[in-house]
Design an enzyme around this catalytic site. Structure first.
Site, PDB file in Angstrom:
ATOM      1  N   ALA A 155      43.455  34.060  43.806  1.00  0.00           N
ATOM      2  CA  ALA A 155      43.191  34.408  45.208  1.00  0.00           C
ATOM      3  C   ALA A 155      42.875  35.903  45.325  1.00  0.00           C
ATOM      4  O   ALA A 155      42.101  36.441  44.540  1.00  0.00           O
ATOM      5  CB  ALA A 155      44.355  33.990  46.085  1.00  0.00           C
ATOM      6  N   CYS A 156      43.489  36.576  46.286  1.00  0.00           N
ATOM      7  CA  CYS A 156      43.132  37.967  46.573  1.00  0.00           C
ATOM      8  C   CYS A 156      43.545  38.937  45.464  1.00  0.00           C
ATOM      9  O   CYS A 156      43.139  40.104  45.487  1.00  0.00           O
ATOM     10  CB  CYS A 156      43.745  38.404  47.900  1.00  0.00           C
ATOM     11  SG  CYS A 156      43.032  37.587  49.342  1.00  0.00           S
ATOM     12  N   SER A 157      44.348  38.488  44.506  1.00  0.00           N
ATOM     13  CA  SER A 157      44.742  39.344  43.391  1.00  0.00           C
ATOM     14  C   SER A 157      43.850  39.152  42.172  1.00  0.00           C
ATOM     15  O   SER A 157      44.116  39.738  41.117  1.00  0.00           O
ATOM     16  CB  SER A 157      46.203  39.067  43.001  1.00  0.00           C
ATOM     17  OG  SER A 157      47.074  39.366  44.063  1.00  0.00           O
ATOM     18  N   SER A 333      39.604  39.430  46.721  1.00  0.00           N
ATOM     19  CA  SER A 333      39.930  40.225  45.533  1.00  0.00           C
ATOM     20  C   SER A 333      39.088  41.479  45.401  1.00  0.00           C
ATOM     21  O   SER A 333      39.486  42.443  44.735  1.00  0.00           O
ATOM     22  CB  SER A 333      39.766  39.362  44.280  1.00  0.00           C
ATOM     23  OG  SER A 333      38.411  39.087  44.007  1.00  0.00           O
ATOM     24  N   PHE A 358      46.745  42.059  46.406  1.00  0.00           N
ATOM     25  CA  PHE A 358      47.838  41.115  46.661  1.00  0.00           C
ATOM     26  C   PHE A 358      47.361  40.043  47.626  1.00  0.00           C
ATOM     27  O   PHE A 358      46.411  40.253  48.381  1.00  0.00           O
ATOM     28  CB  PHE A 358      49.058  41.846  47.231  1.00  0.00           C
ATOM     29  CG  PHE A 358      48.751  42.789  48.367  1.00  0.00           C
ATOM     30  CD1 PHE A 358      48.743  42.365  49.677  1.00  0.00           C
ATOM     31  CD2 PHE A 358      48.457  44.121  48.107  1.00  0.00           C
ATOM     32  CE1 PHE A 358      48.467  43.243  50.724  1.00  0.00           C
ATOM     33  CE2 PHE A 358      48.170  45.015  49.137  1.00  0.00           C
ATOM     34  CZ  PHE A 358      48.179  44.565  50.451  1.00  0.00           C
TER      35      PHE A 358
END
Length: 372
Positions: A155-157, A333, A358
């Site tokens: 995901a966003c990491s 990300s 995160f």
């Protein structure tokens, strides 16, 4: 072991953008139509009417003023409310690969490298436009890279996790020179018809070149340490997947797009990220005062301001914790890498900073770097 370094970075930015005012006009038109179509049920108390959005609400909630997208017309069409990205023939480059080539070419040029000198490609993103073949392998072919390639999703990491994977492989000698690329088509998984989140995301692609510091062609960033952590949570979730047909869930369902419990995310993620960064610094022997810059995940200005204050022990000074989400919105990300790419060239040799992303998982990744 080999010392890895970031020697190049690049950003692909779509040529279409949507301002808050434009987005609000489209959403409010959709809300009015929905309310008119469901007037009897609203009158009977069976459903709640949709509430108008506003530019002031969006900016106050997020700090976002605009976002770049691949297709503006589809998003702003009250009868559609999502991008229109026609399917491409199998023989043509995919959308993500096309974005990636642009960002990677810029990163390679900065590093003074050619695609043939790369022997590892990691495509790290929140969503991939197909299950297989891997987007990374397509990028590898389009850039004439050697070695091997693979996709990853945290995901966003994803970007910082990808950097850790590449840096570790270079340290260990299983790869010599890597591209970590983050093509994020967030407009495709955002529910543009939901007032609580219709403003959050934008599209972009970022890339970094990672190679041994001793082989860098110019100024570069030493990767001193990386750290990743995960903790399961349902508070950010998207249920779309390849089993959707098997579940008899092919209809238009809200849970098949981006969903989040914003209040819980805010409450739980902030201490997780702050303690993660502080622990990483401490274990590596760095102090908060050693940092010249924090390049944080670009999800929400209030969140970043909180983390910056917690890590530094004071309110960050201008430029210490740069935000780019006012122009790009949340790009999953890619956000921390955009911030790094656009706000790092002014730093002097020896200056230190932290790249941190995160998000869903929960997940958090941090990279300690020094200008060299």
């Amino acid at each position: 072991m080999t010392q890895p370094a970031i020697t190049g970075h690049g950003v692909f930015t779509p040529d279409q953008s949507i301002s808050n005012d434009e987005l609000v006009a489209a959403f409010n038109a959709y809300a009015d139509r929905w309310n008119a179509d469901h007037a009897s049920r609203i009158a009977a108390g069976e459903v709640e009417p949709l509430t108008h959005s506003s530019s002031d609400f969006i900016f106050s909630a997020s700090g976002i003023e605009s976002r770049f997208v691949l297709d503006k017309e589809g998003v702003l069409d009250p009868d559609r409310m999502c991008p229109r990205l026609p399917a491409r023939p199998d023989e043509s480059p995919g959308i993500m690969a096309e974005m990636a080539v642009d960002a990677c070419t810029k990163a390679l040029e900065m590093a003074g490298r050619e695609g043939a000198e790369i022997d590892l490609v990691i495509c790290a993103a929140s969503n991939h436009e197909r299950a297989y073949p891997a987007i990374a392998i397509e990028i590898q072919r389009l850039l004439d890279c050697g070695g091997f390639a693979f996709d990853m999703n945290v995901a966003c990491s994803s970007a910082t996790f990808g950097i850790q994977a590449a840096a570790d492989m270079i340290r260990a000698g299983s790869a010599r020179r890597a591209l970590v690329v983050n093509p994020e088509i967030c407009s495709g998984h955002l529910e543009w018809r939901d007032r609580d989140c219709h403003f959050i995301f934008g599209d972009v692609c970022t890339a970094v070149v990672i190679e041994p510091a001793e082989e860098a062609q110019g100024d570069h960033w030493l990767i001193h340490s990386t750290r990743c952590a995960t903790q399961f949570s349902n508070n950010i979730r998207n249920n779309a997947g390849f089993l959707r047909r098997a579940h008899d869930q092919m209809e238009d369902r809200r849970d098949m797009q981006f969903m989040q419990n914003g209040r819980k995310v805010f409450k739980e993620v902030l201490p997780l990220v702050s303690s993660h960064i502080l622990g990483h610094l401490s274990d590596h022997g760095w102090q908060a005062d050693d940092l010249r810059r924090l390049w944080l995940h670009q999800a929400n200005k209030t969140m970043n301001d909180f983390i910056g204050k917690k890590v530094l022990g004071r309110v960050p000074e201008a430029g210490e914790q740069p935000n780019i989400l006012q122009d790009y919105a949340n790009t999953s990300s890619a956000g921390s890498i955009i911030a790094f790419s656009k706000h790092s060239e002014d730093m002097a040799k020896g200056d230190r900073g932290v790249i941190c992303s995160f998000g869903a998982g929960y997940s958090v990744g941090s990279v300690l770097v020094e200008r060299a």
